[in-house]
Scaffold this motif. Sequence first.
Motif, mmCIF file in Angstrom:
data_model
loop_
_atom_site.group_PDB
_atom_site.id
_atom_site.type_symbol
_atom_site.label_atom_id
_atom_site.label_comp_id
_atom_site.label_asym_id
_atom_site.label_seq_id
_atom_site.Cartn_x
_atom_site.Cartn_y
_atom_site.Cartn_z
ATOM 1 N N ALA A 159 3.021 0.573 -1.643
ATOM 2 C CA ALA A 159 2.310 1.869 -0.979
ATOM 3 C C ALA A 159 3.259 2.770 -0.631
ATOM 4 O O ALA A 159 4.230 2.250 0.027
ATOM 5 N N ALA A 160 3.263 3.964 -1.008
ATOM 6 C CA ALA A 160 4.034 5.085 -0.721
ATOM 7 C C ALA A 160 4.332 5.386 0.762
ATOM 8 O O ALA A 160 5.277 5.366 1.255
ATOM 9 N N ARG A 161 3.132 5.325 1.616
ATOM 10 C CA ARG A 161 3.268 5.331 2.704
ATOM 11 C C ARG A 161 3.125 4.299 3.656
ATOM 12 O O ARG A 161 2.018 3.975 4.348
ATOM 13 N N ARG A 162 3.703 3.063 3.374
ATOM 14 C CA ARG A 162 3.677 1.640 3.684
ATOM 15 C C ARG A 162 3.554 1.657 5.189
ATOM 16 O O ARG A 162 2.572 0.766 5.635
ATOM 17 N N ASP A 163 4.363 1.998 6.070
ATOM 18 C CA ASP A 163 4.636 1.685 7.537
ATOM 19 C C ASP A 163 3.249 2.178 8.044
ATOM 20 O O ASP A 163 2.680 1.571 8.943
ATOM 21 N N ALA A 164 2.819 3.574 7.609
ATOM 22 C CA ALA A 164 1.646 4.095 8.424
ATOM 23 C C ALA A 164 0.453 3.441 7.898
ATOM 24 O O ALA A 164 -0.486 2.954 8.785
ATOM 25 N N LEU A 165 0.515 2.747 6.568
ATOM 26 C CA LEU A 165 -0.722 2.015 6.124
ATOM 27 C C LEU A 165 -0.817 0.755 6.905
ATOM 28 O O LEU A 165 -1.863 0.261 7.520
ATOM 29 N N GLN A 166 0.268 0.067 7.078
ATOM 30 C CA GLN A 166 0.420 -1.184 7.562
ATOM 31 C C GLN A 166 -0.177 -0.998 9.089
ATOM 32 O O GLN A 166 -0.868 -2.067 9.749
ATOM 33 N N GLN A 167 0.088 -0.015 9.880
ATOM 34 C CA GLN A 167 -0.141 0.131 11.222
ATOM 35 C C GLN A 167 -1.740 0.684 11.374
ATOM 36 O O GLN A 167 -2.329 0.000 12.271
ATOM 37 N N GLY A 201 -4.461 -8.321 8.988
ATOM 38 C CA GLY A 201 -3.003 -8.636 8.957
ATOM 39 C C GLY A 201 -2.458 -8.203 7.770
ATOM 40 O O GLY A 201 -3.015 -8.181 6.761
ATOM 41 N N SER A 202 -1.061 -7.921 7.777
ATOM 42 C CA SER A 202 -0.298 -7.846 6.741
ATOM 43 C C SER A 202 1.202 -7.840 6.876
ATOM 44 O O SER A 202 1.417 -7.806 7.953
ATOM 45 N N THR A 203 2.071 -8.112 5.894
ATOM 46 C CA THR A 203 3.348 -8.501 6.485
ATOM 47 C C THR A 203 4.242 -7.626 5.151
ATOM 48 O O THR A 203 3.923 -7.868 4.183
ATOM 49 N N VAL A 204 5.400 -7.198 5.879
ATOM 50 C CA VAL A 204 6.512 -6.712 4.784
ATOM 51 C C VAL A 204 7.416 -7.854 4.728
ATOM 52 O O VAL A 204 8.356 -8.063 5.400
ATOM 53 N N TYR A 205 7.503 -8.598 3.370
ATOM 54 C CA TYR A 205 8.403 -9.374 2.869
ATOM 55 C C TYR A 205 9.084 -8.492 1.764
ATOM 56 O O TYR A 205 8.587 -8.244 0.712
ATOM 57 N N HIS A 244 1.649 -16.592 -4.149
ATOM 58 C CA HIS A 244 1.947 -16.893 -2.736
ATOM 59 C C HIS A 244 1.922 -15.900 -1.888
ATOM 60 O O HIS A 244 1.296 -15.955 -0.805
ATOM 61 N N GLN A 245 2.165 -14.715 -2.398
ATOM 62 C CA GLN A 245 1.907 -13.308 -1.846
ATOM 63 C C GLN A 245 1.260 -12.491 -2.679
ATOM 64 O O GLN A 245 1.417 -12.363 -3.993
ATOM 65 N N TYR A 246 -0.020 -11.844 -2.327
ATOM 66 C CA TYR A 246 -0.332 -10.748 -2.947
ATOM 67 C C TYR A 246 0.178 -9.429 -2.248
ATOM 68 O O TYR A 246 0.002 -8.812 -1.352
ATOM 69 N N THR A 247 1.099 -8.791 -3.375
ATOM 70 C CA THR A 247 2.061 -7.812 -2.734
ATOM 71 C C THR A 247 1.686 -6.335 -3.284
ATOM 72 O O THR A 247 2.127 -6.313 -4.618
ATOM 73 N N ILE A 248 1.207 -5.344 -2.779
ATOM 74 C CA ILE A 248 1.246 -4.210 -3.186
ATOM 75 C C ILE A 248 2.270 -3.372 -3.004
ATOM 76 O O ILE A 248 3.274 -3.625 -2.292
ATOM 77 N N ALA A 289 6.797 -2.373 -0.156
ATOM 78 C CA ALA A 289 6.123 -3.581 -0.269
ATOM 79 C C ALA A 289 5.271 -3.946 0.802
ATOM 80 O O ALA A 289 5.644 -3.738 1.823
ATOM 81 N N LEU A 290 3.940 -4.342 0.517
ATOM 82 C CA LEU A 290 3.100 -4.723 1.769
ATOM 83 C C LEU A 290 2.225 -5.932 1.021
ATOM 84 O O LEU A 290 1.624 -5.846 0.196
ATOM 85 N N SER A 291 2.499 -7.111 1.871
ATOM 86 C CA SER A 291 1.505 -8.420 1.423
ATOM 87 C C SER A 291 0.253 -8.570 2.184
ATOM 88 O O SER A 291 0.247 -8.278 3.357
#
Length: 379
Positions: A301-309, A317-321, A295-299, A352-354
């Motif tokens: 990532a240690a620096r998740r928020d910076a990577l998402q930005q 697109g990516s989502t934090v679930y 349903h999600q492919y969720t990795i 987590a980052l989907s």
Amino acid sequence: MNGQTQTASLHEPVPQLDLAAQYAAIGGEIRAAIERVLASQQFVLGREGLALEAELAALCGVAHGVGVASGTDALILALRACGVQAGDEVIVPPFTFVATGSAVSAVGAKPVFADIAPRTFNLDPGELERRVTPRTRAIIVVHLYGLAADMDPILAFARARKLPVIEDAAQAIGASYKGRPVGSLGDVACLSFYPTKNLGAYGDAGMAVTNSEPMAVRMRTLRNHGQTGKYVSSEPGLNSRLDEIQAAILRVKLGHLAEWQRARQERAANYTKLLAGVSGVRTPAIPANCEHVFHQYTIRAARRDALQQYLAERKIGSTVYYPVPLHLQPIYASLRHKAGDFPESERAAREALSLPMYPELRSEQMATVVAAIRAGLSV
Ligand SMILES: Cc1ncc(COP(=O)(O)O)c(C=O)c1O
């Protein structure tokens, strides 16, 4: 990654989910199904709903399906069918969508949280012994992101204490554990057909599936005002019926589910291959004997928020679930949990980052996503 100026993306945007691509492929079939319901002028508790209940019970390997208005209602009715009442405790993982916990609250019971296993994001069976009390009346397991929880030790624990197990299978329709389909593993399972799910309606809808005839009968009664006869109600129920238009749409989509599931699994395997060796990223685990439906492919990532930005700046697109585990949500402030109480759930909420995942996702889009992840992590 921080403080980087935005670079223009040379590629087309990659959304996290693209339902329009799916509709472009099946729109004709969907419109014909809706037309069929309109021609019948039967909108609630009719032929389509009955057929869908039978088809999904078969997919889940159980005898009964009870169509309801949402996955949340399926959880509420499942809890009631298990006899959970005000003042009881229900064990729930904190790393999940809020509905898993709020359904427990809706029946007046108290969610008692049990942490997750880091590799799977799912309930850690080893936590149960610490969390069970004489007031525990049920356990809810969540098959998060499309992967079944490690059910055998959970079921052994529950059976030894005569506790019912409810599967929150909202994200995992079609998945299996040791050859047994999700939906048949516990006493009752709850499906969500929220539009973004692997089997998504064009509005809200859900279903409870079970092998237990008494539970199915009770949930059928409860979804329809507790009525046991025409205008005779035996207990307070809900109006939570699955409508015919949604059922007809879902039946069309069900015909494509196996092919969509394969497409998701192929895309997941491709991501895992492309991400192999990328330091700072951990790809999802697939335990032996489990079929993950992604349903999600969720990795992680240690620096998740910076990577998402970084990805967002490149229109990926990516989502934090889910960014806040249940024990730290305002809804459960009265339970007085604090940061550190459930460390694995809190770590998952930070890491987590989907990534974009849908059956129509193209390989060049996936290459774009992974190239951006590599670049983002090396900045
Ligand atoms: C894990 C989980 N549980 C419960 C639900 C609730 O389902 P619904 O939105 O259909 O009420 C969802 C989805 O939204 C979910 O992802």
